[in-house]
Structure formats: C-alpha cells, structure tokens
Design a protein around this motif. Structure first.
Motif, PDB file in Angstrom:
ATOM      1  N   VAL A  76       0.857  -1.203   0.000  1.00  0.00           N
ATOM      2  CA  VAL A  76       0.000   0.000   0.000  1.00  0.00           C
ATOM      3  C   VAL A  76       0.884   1.241   0.000  1.00  0.00           C
ATOM      4  O   VAL A  76       2.115   1.138  -0.001  1.00  0.00           O
ATOM      5  N   ASN A 112      -3.181  -1.721 -10.019  1.00  0.00           N
ATOM      6  CA  ASN A 112      -4.045  -0.685 -10.606  1.00  0.00           C
ATOM      7  C   ASN A 112      -3.563   0.715 -10.228  1.00  0.00           C
ATOM      8  O   ASN A 112      -3.852   1.675 -10.943  1.00  0.00           O
ATOM      9  N   ASN A 165      -8.100  -5.798  -7.031  1.00  0.00           N
ATOM     10  CA  ASN A 165      -8.158  -6.157  -5.610  1.00  0.00           C
ATOM     11  C   ASN A 165      -8.595  -7.615  -5.497  1.00  0.00           C
ATOM     12  O   ASN A 165      -9.648  -7.987  -5.988  1.00  0.00           O
ATOM     13  N   ARG A 175     -14.536  -1.650  -5.918  1.00  0.00           N
ATOM     14  CA  ARG A 175     -14.036  -3.017  -6.139  1.00  0.00           C
ATOM     15  C   ARG A 175     -14.960  -3.830  -7.055  1.00  0.00           C
ATOM     16  O   ARG A 175     -14.528  -4.862  -7.575  1.00  0.00           O
ATOM     17  N   PHE A 258      -6.381   6.070  -2.716  1.00  0.00           N
ATOM     18  CA  PHE A 258      -4.961   6.338  -2.966  1.00  0.00           C
ATOM     19  C   PHE A 258      -4.803   7.697  -3.661  1.00  0.00           C
ATOM     20  O   PHE A 258      -3.782   8.368  -3.489  1.00  0.00           O
TER      21      PHE A 258
HETATM   22  C1  15L Z   1      -3.394  -2.500  -4.070  1.00  0.00           C
HETATM   23  O1  15L Z   1      -2.486  -2.369  -4.872  1.00  0.00           O
HETATM   24  C2  15L Z   1      -3.138  -2.930  -2.683  1.00  0.00           C
HETATM   25  O2  15L Z   1      -2.098  -3.848  -2.591  1.00  0.00           O
HETATM   26  C3  15L Z   1      -4.365  -3.503  -2.022  1.00  0.00           C
HETATM   27  O3  15L Z   1      -4.134  -3.521  -0.634  1.00  0.00           O
HETATM   28  C4  15L Z   1      -5.628  -2.707  -2.327  1.00  0.00           C
HETATM   29  O4  15L Z   1      -5.521  -1.437  -1.762  1.00  0.00           O
HETATM   30  C5  15L Z   1      -5.788  -2.613  -3.835  1.00  0.00           C
HETATM   31  O5  15L Z   1      -4.648  -2.106  -4.442  1.00  0.00           O
HETATM   32  C6  15L Z   1      -6.989  -1.774  -4.251  1.00  0.00           C
HETATM   33  O6  15L Z   1      -6.821  -0.833  -5.037  1.00  0.00           O
HETATM   34  O7  15L Z   1      -8.091  -2.081  -3.825  1.00  0.00           O
END
Ligand code: 15L
Length: 267
Positions: A76, A112, A165, A175, A258
C-alpha cells in the motif's frame, strides 16, 4: 529433466495467504519466500527466508529457480523510504538476482495504482501512459519498466499483472470494477508461468466484471478466461459502500482513496 523450481516471493502476504492452497496442487514443490515463514507450511511447500533489500538473501532464494512469482514488497502507500527499500530496491534486487541465476520467467505483481489517476469515466487498455496515484503506484510503474528492461535486454519472459483487488468478494462499489477472485489470479499466474509466447506483457488482474474500467483483451488473447463476476456480489458491495460514504476526490478516479490521500490539487 528435473522438476521446475518456482520461487514465490511475498508468500506470507495478503494475496499469498489466499492463493497458496490453490497453487499447491498445481505447482508441487513450490518454494515460498518472505521475510517471515508462514505458520501453516503445506507438505508440498518449502520455504526460504529473504529480505528483498538484501541482495545476498535474494540471490540465495532464487538460486536454481527457472521461474519467479514476485509478489513481495510493500502493498500500500507508505513513506518514501519504505517504498524505496521494499518496492524499488527490492524489485531491482529480485530481477537482477533472477537474471544472474538464469531465471527464465518472472510474473510481477503490479497494481491498478500505476494508473490510478485515470478517471473512472475512461476505459483504458494496458498501453496507456502510466498515471500513478501514489509513491506506491510509482513503484509499481517502476517494476513494470524494470520488467521490460530485463525482457528486452536479457530475454527474460516477464508478465506484469496490474492487479485490482484480490479477495473472496468485492469490498465496495469501486471493487465491483476492479475485483479479482483468487482462482482468476491463479489462472493469470499460470499464463505467466507457462504461455510459450510471452516476452513482455502487461495484463489487468481483474475478473469478468460488468463495470470494469479496463480493456483486458490482451489477457483474453493469451487464453485468460476469468470465471469470477463481481455482479454476483453487488448487494454485498453496495451495503459496504453505504457505510463508507462519499469521497469527492477518490470517487472520480480509478485509484480511489490512494488518489485522495495527500491530495492538494483542485478537482
Ligand atoms: C493495491 O495495490 C493494494 O495492494 C491492495 O491492498 C488494495 O488497496 C488494492 O490495491 C486496491 O486498489 O483495492
């Protein structure tokens, strides 16, 4: 001919823990690696400890391997030094040790979040310019670029999975677009380990989701036939979403929270 030796980094992590029971019957003798040993080692698995930031340990872990499934690293967003060590230096150490050991194939867990700042309104393929949404996303774009270098310069077969995910079901409405079932990611790993024609590929790690933001036709032409469908879990995802509430930045972009984290731009 001796049996294949496949090394799986990040085996004690979130995805590793979910898919080990699915990998075990397909790849007997699978060599797990991580900083800490999983508690429940299966009879067909072996374990070698390695810290990705230590080149000697990584070299020892991949010694004699013909293939590596590289899921190790920090999963993350985190402070720069954490990302730098685990995902930039760690990824370099992995590819370089693999090259020196004569490893033929690497399957790399991209994310992603390498393209997280594409708007949800847009459907993207794997040929778009990266638009990372975090230092973590930048590190995944770096890993894809490093994979391309080792493929083009050294003839390694490299498959980057831009994973959405992974889980038993989609956790929220975002998701529903990006979810991938454990079975489907195992299918993609199998393509990376076995497809005869792979030099360098980027595919989306996503199930057969109606609301997907991604054109995954490259995966399809490599034989990927996802079985998971996020719509089967829509009620659950919507119920969970209702507990979260709106996010004025995250809801616009594919990378979600994010993108919103540390955001100081205008929307
Ligand atoms: C990711 O890259 C992470 O590893 C995972 O913990 C989730 O946060 C996922 O993306 C996501 O975007 O749901």
């Amino acid at each position: 001919a001796s049996a294949r030796r496949i090394v799986f980094t990040g085996a004690s992590g979130g995805i590793g823990t979910m898919i080990r029971p699915l990998l075990a019957p397909l790849y007997p003798g699978l060599v797990l690696s991580d900083k800490v040993k999983p508690k429940d080692l299966l009879p067909s698995e072996t374990f070698v400890a390695a810290d990705l930031t230590k080149p000697d340990e990584v070299a020892a872990a991949v010694k004699g391997a013909d293939s590596v499934i590289h899921l190790g690293g920090y999963s993350v967003e985190g402070p720069w030094d954490t990302i730098l060590q685990a995902n930039i230096i760690g990824c370099y150490n992995l590819f370089e040790a693999a090259r020196q050991a004569g490893v033929k194939r690497v399957v790399f867990a991209s994310s992603n979040h390498a393209v997280g700042f594409y708007p949800r309104k847009r459907k993207i393929g794997t040929d778009v310019t990266v638009r990372p949404d975090s230092r973590y996303g930048v590190s995944k774009a770096f890993g894809e670029a490093l994979g391309a270098l080792y493929a083009d310069k050294h003839g390694m077969s490299v498959t980057c999975l831009r994973i959405g995910n992974v889980g038993p079901r989609p956790l929220d409405v975002r998701r529903l677009a990006i979810w991938i079932s454990p079975e489907d990611i195992v299918q993609l790993i199998g393509i990376g380990l076995n497809h005869p024609d792979i030099r360098f590929e980027i595919v989306y790690g996503v199930s057969d989701n109606e609301t997907s933001w991604w054109d995954n036709s490259r995966a399809q032409s490599l034989g990927y036939r996802p079985k998971g469908k996020s719509e089967d879990h829509r009620a659950h995802a919507e119920a969970e979403q209702a507990k979260i509430g709106p996010d004025p930045v995250g809801d616009l972009f594919q990378g979600g929270t994010f993108c919103a984290s540390e955001f100081t731009n205008d929307v």
